[in-house]
Structure formats: structure tokens, C-alpha cells
Write a protein that holds these residues in place. Structure first.
Motif, PDB file in Angstrom:
ATOM      1  N   SER A 107       0.831  -1.202   0.000  1.00  0.00           N
ATOM      2  CA  SER A 107       0.000   0.000   0.000  1.00  0.00           C
ATOM      3  C   SER A 107       0.868   1.257   0.000  1.00  0.00           C
ATOM      4  O   SER A 107       0.554   2.247  -0.673  1.00  0.00           O
ATOM      5  N   GLY A 108       1.964   1.229   0.777  1.00  0.00           N
ATOM      6  CA  GLY A 108       2.871   2.374   0.776  1.00  0.00           C
ATOM      7  C   GLY A 108       3.539   2.565  -0.569  1.00  0.00           C
ATOM      8  O   GLY A 108       3.676   3.702  -1.057  1.00  0.00           O
ATOM      9  N   ASP A 109       3.958   1.464  -1.191  1.00  0.00           N
ATOM     10  CA  ASP A 109       4.551   1.548  -2.530  1.00  0.00           C
ATOM     11  C   ASP A 109       3.561   2.149  -3.519  1.00  0.00           C
ATOM     12  O   ASP A 109       3.933   2.964  -4.375  1.00  0.00           O
ATOM     13  N   LEU A 110       2.290   1.737  -3.428  1.00  0.00           N
ATOM     14  CA  LEU A 110       1.268   2.264  -4.331  1.00  0.00           C
ATOM     15  C   LEU A 110       1.120   3.773  -4.147  1.00  0.00           C
ATOM     16  O   LEU A 110       1.076   4.520  -5.132  1.00  0.00           O
ATOM     17  N   CYS A 111       1.045   4.232  -2.911  1.00  0.00           N
ATOM     18  CA  CYS A 111       0.873   5.672  -2.672  1.00  0.00           C
ATOM     19  C   CYS A 111       2.072   6.458  -3.189  1.00  0.00           C
ATOM     20  O   CYS A 111       1.909   7.529  -3.797  1.00  0.00           O
ATOM     21  N   ARG A 112       3.277   5.940  -2.957  1.00  0.00           N
ATOM     22  CA  ARG A 112       4.461   6.649  -3.458  1.00  0.00           C
ATOM     23  C   ARG A 112       4.502   6.644  -4.976  1.00  0.00           C
ATOM     24  O   ARG A 112       4.916   7.629  -5.606  1.00  0.00           O
ATOM     25  N   LEU A 113       4.075   5.555  -5.595  1.00  0.00           N
ATOM     26  CA  LEU A 113       4.021   5.503  -7.053  1.00  0.00           C
ATOM     27  C   LEU A 113       3.012   6.529  -7.585  1.00  0.00           C
ATOM     28  O   LEU A 113       3.299   7.255  -8.539  1.00  0.00           O
ATOM     29  N   LEU A 114       1.824   6.596  -6.967  1.00  0.00           N
ATOM     30  CA  LEU A 114       0.817   7.551  -7.415  1.00  0.00           C
ATOM     31  C   LEU A 114       1.306   8.984  -7.242  1.00  0.00           C
ATOM     32  O   LEU A 114       0.970   9.859  -8.065  1.00  0.00           O
ATOM     33  N   ALA A 115       2.092   9.240  -6.221  1.00  0.00           N
ATOM     34  CA  ALA A 115       2.623  10.587  -6.004  1.00  0.00           C
ATOM     35  C   ALA A 115       3.535  11.016  -7.147  1.00  0.00           C
ATOM     36  O   ALA A 115       3.712  12.219  -7.384  1.00  0.00           O
ATOM     37  N   ARG A 116       4.091  10.056  -7.865  1.00  0.00           N
ATOM     38  CA  ARG A 116       4.948  10.389  -9.009  1.00  0.00           C
ATOM     39  C   ARG A 116       4.155  10.998 -10.157  1.00  0.00           C
ATOM     40  O   ARG A 116       4.729  11.571 -11.084  1.00  0.00           O
ATOM     41  N   GLY A 117       2.819  10.907 -10.088  1.00  0.00           N
ATOM     42  CA  GLY A 117       1.982  11.528 -11.097  1.00  0.00           C
ATOM     43  C   GLY A 117       1.718  12.994 -10.833  1.00  0.00           C
ATOM     44  O   GLY A 117       1.156  13.691 -11.685  1.00  0.00           O
ATOM     45  N   LEU A 118       2.115  13.487  -9.654  1.00  0.00           N
ATOM     46  CA  LEU A 118       1.942  14.891  -9.318  1.00  0.00           C
ATOM     47  C   LEU A 118       3.087  15.724  -9.895  1.00  0.00           C
ATOM     48  O   LEU A 118       4.120  15.189 -10.302  1.00  0.00           O
ATOM     49  N   GLU A 134      10.099   0.648   6.603  1.00  0.00           N
ATOM     50  CA  GLU A 134      10.780  -0.639   6.483  1.00  0.00           C
ATOM     51  C   GLU A 134      12.299  -0.507   6.504  1.00  0.00           C
ATOM     52  O   GLU A 134      13.007  -1.448   6.826  1.00  0.00           O
ATOM     53  N   HIS A 135      12.799   0.666   6.128  1.00  0.00           N
ATOM     54  CA  HIS A 135      14.247   0.821   6.046  1.00  0.00           C
ATOM     55  C   HIS A 135      14.862   1.321   7.348  1.00  0.00           C
ATOM     56  O   HIS A 135      16.056   1.562   7.420  1.00  0.00           O
ATOM     57  N   GLU A 136      14.023   1.487   8.383  1.00  0.00           N
ATOM     58  CA  GLU A 136      14.557   1.841   9.696  1.00  0.00           C
ATOM     59  C   GLU A 136      15.222   0.612  10.324  1.00  0.00           C
ATOM     60  O   GLU A 136      14.843  -0.521  10.075  1.00  0.00           O
ATOM     61  N   ASP A 137      16.222   0.862  11.169  1.00  0.00           N
ATOM     62  CA  ASP A 137      16.972  -0.245  11.769  1.00  0.00           C
ATOM     63  C   ASP A 137      16.110  -1.134  12.658  1.00  0.00           C
ATOM     64  O   ASP A 137      16.389  -2.322  12.826  1.00  0.00           O
ATOM     65  N   ASP A 138      15.061  -0.558  13.264  1.00  0.00           N
ATOM     66  CA  ASP A 138      14.230  -1.353  14.162  1.00  0.00           C
ATOM     67  C   ASP A 138      12.904  -1.727  13.516  1.00  0.00           C
ATOM     68  O   ASP A 138      11.895  -1.904  14.171  1.00  0.00           O
ATOM     69  N   THR A 142      13.169  -6.131   9.945  1.00  0.00           N
ATOM     70  CA  THR A 142      14.314  -6.647  10.696  1.00  0.00           C
ATOM     71  C   THR A 142      13.907  -7.793  11.610  1.00  0.00           C
ATOM     72  O   THR A 142      14.628  -8.798  11.731  1.00  0.00           O
ATOM     73  N   LEU A 143      12.753  -7.662  12.259  1.00  0.00           N
ATOM     74  CA  LEU A 143      12.261  -8.732  13.123  1.00  0.00           C
ATOM     75  C   LEU A 143      12.049 -10.021  12.341  1.00  0.00           C
ATOM     76  O   LEU A 143      12.448 -11.106  12.769  1.00  0.00           O
ATOM     77  N   VAL A 144      11.386  -9.892  11.178  1.00  0.00           N
ATOM     78  CA  VAL A 144      11.110 -11.080  10.367  1.00  0.00           C
ATOM     79  C   VAL A 144      12.412 -11.696   9.871  1.00  0.00           C
ATOM     80  O   VAL A 144      12.587 -12.929   9.898  1.00  0.00           O
ATOM     81  N   ARG A 145      13.350 -10.869   9.418  1.00  0.00           N
ATOM     82  CA  ARG A 145      14.611 -11.389   8.890  1.00  0.00           C
ATOM     83  C   ARG A 145      15.366 -12.182   9.948  1.00  0.00           C
ATOM     84  O   ARG A 145      15.892 -13.270   9.672  1.00  0.00           O
ATOM     85  N   HIS A 222       7.862  -5.663  -4.092  1.00  0.00           N
ATOM     86  CA  HIS A 222       7.593  -6.755  -3.150  1.00  0.00           C
ATOM     87  C   HIS A 222       8.728  -7.773  -3.161  1.00  0.00           C
ATOM     88  O   HIS A 222       9.143  -8.264  -2.095  1.00  0.00           O
ATOM     89  N   THR A 223       9.227  -8.091  -4.327  1.00  0.00           N
ATOM     90  CA  THR A 223      10.331  -9.046  -4.425  1.00  0.00           C
ATOM     91  C   THR A 223      11.543  -8.537  -3.661  1.00  0.00           C
ATOM     92  O   THR A 223      12.205  -9.296  -2.922  1.00  0.00           O
ATOM     93  N   ARG A 224      11.838  -7.255  -3.808  1.00  0.00           N
ATOM     94  CA  ARG A 224      12.967  -6.678  -3.067  1.00  0.00           C
ATOM     95  C   ARG A 224      12.702  -6.710  -1.557  1.00  0.00           C
ATOM     96  O   ARG A 224      13.615  -6.943  -0.764  1.00  0.00           O
ATOM     97  N   ARG A 225      11.461  -6.492  -1.175  1.00  0.00           N
ATOM     98  CA  ARG A 225      11.106  -6.521   0.250  1.00  0.00           C
ATOM     99  C   ARG A 225      11.316  -7.928   0.825  1.00  0.00           C
ATOM    100  O   ARG A 225      11.867  -8.085   1.918  1.00  0.00           O
ATOM    101  N   MET A 226      10.863  -8.917   0.097  1.00  0.00           N
ATOM    102  CA  MET A 226      11.039 -10.294   0.568  1.00  0.00           C
ATOM    103  C   MET A 226      12.517 -10.659   0.645  1.00  0.00           C
ATOM    104  O   MET A 226      12.952 -11.356   1.575  1.00  0.00           O
ATOM    105  N   ASP A 227      13.305 -10.170  -0.307  1.00  0.00           N
ATOM    106  CA  ASP A 227      14.748 -10.410  -0.255  1.00  0.00           C
ATOM    107  C   ASP A 227      15.351  -9.809   1.011  1.00  0.00           C
ATOM    108  O   ASP A 227      16.228 -10.429   1.642  1.00  0.00           O
ATOM    109  N   ARG A 228      14.897  -8.608   1.393  1.00  0.00           N
ATOM    110  CA  ARG A 228      15.436  -7.971   2.600  1.00  0.00           C
ATOM    111  C   ARG A 228      15.091  -8.775   3.839  1.00  0.00           C
ATOM    112  O   ARG A 228      15.800  -8.708   4.861  1.00  0.00           O
ATOM    113  N   MET A 229      14.000  -9.529   3.788  1.00  0.00           N
ATOM    114  CA  MET A 229      13.605 -10.354   4.932  1.00  0.00           C
ATOM    115  C   MET A 229      14.213 -11.756   4.859  1.00  0.00           C
ATOM    116  O   MET A 229      13.984 -12.569   5.756  1.00  0.00           O
TER     117      MET A 229
END
Length: 233
Positions: A107-118, A134-138, A142-145, A222-229
Motif C-alpha cells: 500500500s505504501g509503494d502504491l501511494c508513493r508511485l501515485l505521487a509520481r503523477g503529481l 521498512e528501512h529503519e533499523d528497528d 528486521t524482526l522477520v529477517r 515486493h520481491t525486493r522486500r522479501m529479499d530484505r527479509m
């Protein structure tokens, strides 16, 4: 100052969607924090939930500065996630956490993508409140990984669960673009800004082409997110 684009008239639609999604994400994180298996996990999730609320308040302030009431801003999206949550009932705490990571992530990716239309000015006003926790250290990522690295059986189960959740998340994104002309126009503007073309080399124009591009972008993230986990996508 950058010139507004036609899609800028839909900035409040995007702000309302993002604010509502943040509200629901906060509720999920609070529930997960309450049921966390240890104090460390509870504190991490509480901290993430706090950031989500601050970003949601920033979005609501942006809407209010443009004359929109906070509740009215979010009301068109009330109930948006009900069917998604009914189709993704978690059987374990870890599945519930991953549902939040994947669902909130898409959902966050979708909102950021839509913002690129502005216009650049419009995007600059909205994007700071759409920051990716997701990119914060805590982060929950990180928990899932850490848990997946320590337990291969859990990692396998979560990888399967992640596939189910992302499938439902992508279906929801497709449904949302189809039912909201304003968000559909933002997606079209974002595709054009990205230089996306059809098979003949012309800028994409059909809703089907635009939706296919959006889903492709969300799937790649999503693929990149799963890789990070450390999970197979």
C-alpha cells in the motif's frame, strides 16, 4: 515553483487514501505489539506504530491546510481493507506480522508511485509523509529477517504466506484503481512521467496498460522486500 499538472487536482484523494491506510496500519501494529512474544519485539513495534501515526498526522495536516476535514478526507476509503483482512486471517503471530509488512509495504509503494503523477511541487508536499518505515533499523522487516534466519521451517512457512498476502494486496490495488477515477488518473500521470510506452512506442493511455504497469512496479518492490527479509518471493 513547478507548474501543477492536471493530476494535482487529485492530491487530496491520494492524501485521504494514504492517511486511511496509515490509520489501519497503526491498528495492526498496536495489536501485534500487544501480542509480541517478547518485550524487545513489543517495543520495536510500538516505536514503528508511533512513526506511522506521526506520518498520518502529517498527511491529515496537509489535507486540512487545503480545507479538507480529516474524517471526510478518509471516509471514501472506509472499509477498503475489510475484505482483504477477511481473506488473510493469520494463524500465528508471525503470519500476522508478515501480513502487516507485506500489506502495508504494497500500500505504501502504491501511494508513493501515485505521487509520481503529481507535479514536482505536489510530490514534494506529499512524499515526506509517505516515508517507508521498512528501512529503519528497528523495522518489522528486521524482526522477520532475524526470525527467518534462525528458523528455516518458519522461513519456509512465511515465504508461502507472503505469496498469499501479496496476491491479495495486488488484487486490492487493482480494484482500487478501477473504482477510483482520481487514483486512476494519478496512475496514468505517473506512467507517463516514467516514460512508459505501449507496444507501438506511444505513451500508455488505456487503463489496462496503466494497471499492468502499476502491478509490475508493485511486484518488483515486493520481491525486493522479501529479499530484505531473507524470504523467497
Amino acid at each position: 515553483m513547478s507548474e501543477p499538472t492536471p493530476a494535482d487536482e487529485h492530491v487530496l484523494d491520494l492524501v485521504g487514501l494514504a492517511a486511511y491506510l496509515r490509520l489501519r496500519t497503526f491498528s495492526l501494529l498496536a495489536a501485534q505489539a500487544a501480542g509480541a512474544p517478547d518485550l524487545d519485539g513489543a517495543q520495536r513495534l510500538a516505536r514503528i506504530a508511533g512513526r506511522v501515526v506521526r506520518h498520518q498526522e502529517d498527511l491529515l495536516a496537509l489535507g486540512e491546510a487545503r480545507g479538507a476535514d480529516a474524517v471526510a478526507l478518509m471516509s471514501p476509503f472506509d472499509g477498503l481493507l475489510d475484505a482483504f483482512e477477511q481473506r488473510t486471517p493469520a494463524s500465528t503471530w508471525w503470519e500476522g506480522l508478515l501480513t502487516g509488512v507485506v500489506g502495508h509495504g504494497v500500500s505504501g509503494d502504491l501511494c508513493r508511485l501515485l505521487a509520481r503523477g503529481l507535479s514536482p511541487g505536489g510530490a514534494d508536499a506529499v512524499l515526506p509523509a509517505l516515508a517507508d518505515e521498512e528501512h529503519e533499523d528497528d523495522s518489522a522487516t528486521t524482526l522477520v529477517r532475524s526470525a527467518a534466519a534462525a528458523d528455516p521451517v518458519l522461513a519456509s512457512r512465511l515465504a508461502l504466506w507472503g505469496r498469499r498476502v501479496v496476491g491479495e494486496s495486488l488484487s486490492l490495488a487493482q480494484e482500487l484503481l478501477g473504482r477510483s477515477p482520481a487514483l486512476g488518473e494519478l496512475a496514468r500521470a505517473a506512467a507517463r512521467a516514467a516514460g512508459v510506452t505501449d507496444g507501438a512506442g506511444a505513451a500508455v493511455g488505456s487503463s489496462a496498460d496503466v494497471t499492468a504497469w502499476v502491478l509490475g512496479e508493485l511486484t518488483a518492490e515486493h520481491t525486493r522486500r522479501m529479499d530484505r527479509m531473507g524470504l523467497a518471493a
